[in-house]
Design a protein around this motif. Sequence first.
Motif, mmCIF file in Angstrom:
data_model
loop_
_atom_site.group_PDB
_atom_site.id
_atom_site.type_symbol
_atom_site.label_atom_id
_atom_site.label_comp_id
_atom_site.label_asym_id
_atom_site.label_seq_id
_atom_site.Cartn_x
_atom_site.Cartn_y
_atom_site.Cartn_z
ATOM 1 N N ARG A 1 0.831 -1.219 0.000
ATOM 2 C CA ARG A 1 0.000 0.000 0.000
ATOM 3 C C ARG A 1 0.856 1.255 0.000
ATOM 4 N NH1 ARG A 1 -5.716 0.109 2.450
ATOM 5 N NH2 ARG A 1 -5.175 2.288 2.330
ATOM 6 N N LEU A 2 1.935 1.264 0.786
ATOM 7 C CA LEU A 2 2.821 2.424 0.813
ATOM 8 C C LEU A 2 3.518 2.619 -0.525
ATOM 9 C CD1 LEU A 2 4.400 2.180 4.380
ATOM 10 C CD2 LEU A 2 2.643 3.760 3.581
ATOM 11 N N ARG A 3 3.960 1.533 -1.144
ATOM 12 C CA ARG A 3 4.582 1.646 -2.469
ATOM 13 C C ARG A 3 3.600 2.179 -3.498
ATOM 14 N NH1 ARG A 3 6.451 -3.962 -2.351
ATOM 15 N NH2 ARG A 3 8.183 -3.966 -0.913
ATOM 16 N N ALA A 4 2.351 1.727 -3.427
ATOM 17 C CA ALA A 4 1.330 2.211 -4.366
ATOM 18 C C ALA A 4 1.025 3.686 -4.123
ATOM 19 C CB ALA A 4 0.062 1.371 -4.235
ATOM 20 N N ALA A 5 1.040 4.123 -2.865
ATOM 21 C CA ALA A 5 0.788 5.530 -2.561
ATOM 22 C C ALA A 5 1.911 6.406 -3.097
ATOM 23 C CB ALA A 5 0.638 5.727 -1.050
ATOM 24 N N VAL A 6 3.154 5.949 -2.989
ATOM 25 C CA VAL A 6 4.284 6.705 -3.539
ATOM 26 C C VAL A 6 4.194 6.743 -5.058
ATOM 27 C CG1 VAL A 6 6.796 6.690 -3.828
ATOM 28 C CG2 VAL A 6 5.800 6.311 -1.582
ATOM 29 N N ALA A 7 3.786 5.655 -5.675
ATOM 30 C CA ALA A 7 3.652 5.615 -7.133
ATOM 31 C C ALA A 7 2.523 6.523 -7.618
ATOM 32 C CB ALA A 7 3.409 4.184 -7.596
ATOM 33 N N GLU A 8 1.543 6.775 -6.772
ATOM 34 C CA GLU A 8 0.409 7.626 -7.128
ATOM 35 C C GLU A 8 0.803 9.105 -7.218
ATOM 36 O OE1 GLU A 8 -3.767 7.850 -7.929
ATOM 37 O OE2 GLU A 8 -2.536 6.083 -7.601
ATOM 38 N N LEU A 9 1.863 9.496 -6.516
ATOM 39 C CA LEU A 9 2.285 10.897 -6.518
ATOM 40 C C LEU A 9 2.927 11.262 -7.856
ATOM 41 C CD1 LEU A 9 3.986 11.108 -3.019
ATOM 42 C CD2 LEU A 9 1.702 11.850 -3.626
ATOM 43 N N CYS A 10 2.721 12.505 -8.272
ATOM 44 C CA CYS A 10 3.403 12.974 -9.471
ATOM 45 C C CYS A 10 4.757 13.561 -9.079
ATOM 46 C CB CYS A 10 2.540 13.983 -10.230
ATOM 47 S SG CYS A 10 2.200 15.485 -9.325
ATOM 48 N N ARG A 11 5.607 13.801 -10.056
ATOM 49 C CA ARG A 11 6.968 14.282 -9.790
ATOM 50 C C ARG A 11 7.010 15.620 -9.055
ATOM 51 N NH1 ARG A 11 11.674 12.102 -11.520
ATOM 52 N NH2 ARG A 11 11.358 10.346 -12.906
ATOM 53 N N ASP A 12 6.016 16.469 -9.289
ATOM 54 C CA ASP A 12 6.003 17.780 -8.644
ATOM 55 C C ASP A 12 5.707 17.697 -7.149
ATOM 56 O OD1 ASP A 12 6.495 18.840 -11.134
ATOM 57 O OD2 ASP A 12 4.367 19.208 -11.549
ATOM 58 N N ASP A 13 5.075 16.609 -6.709
ATOM 59 C CA ASP A 13 4.725 16.444 -5.297
ATOM 60 C C ASP A 13 5.912 15.983 -4.447
ATOM 61 O OD1 ASP A 13 2.143 17.132 -5.909
ATOM 62 O OD2 ASP A 13 1.498 15.055 -6.192
#
Length: 133
Positions: free
Chosen positions: A59-71
């Motif tokens: 879940r944590l890996r998926a949450a990090v993958a959900e962020l865009c580069r600007d975040d």
Amino acid sequence: MDTLKKRSEFLAVAKGGRLGRRAFFVQGLKRNGDAASRVGYTVTKKTGNSVMRSRIKRRLRAAVAELCRDDIPQNADFVLVARDSALTLPFQKLVADLKSGLSQVLDPETPRGRGKPRRGNRSSQPTPRRKQG
């Protein structure tokens, strides 16, 4: 985003800032140079058995993958130390907490902890010692 692999990298990030969130707390450290940001994941045994720990990590890996580069702040390392509520918190709230936490953990103006200690200075009051014997 690259991941932290070595113990020495995790220990270096632990010396930086720390910020608590509902499902995890974030540790962050600014690096020199123009390298991409990296993230590490820590899920301890007290959060549950191996199945629960693996689900939390995914879940944590998926949450990090959900962020865009600007975040994601550049030139920094982050460690996400999971709590057991990371499994039950809705995913969108998990992503929102992560987005706000990554930028705030590097800011030295962000308040951390309770501020003033609850008890007075212990060194000013002598503690009575009991005799042995």
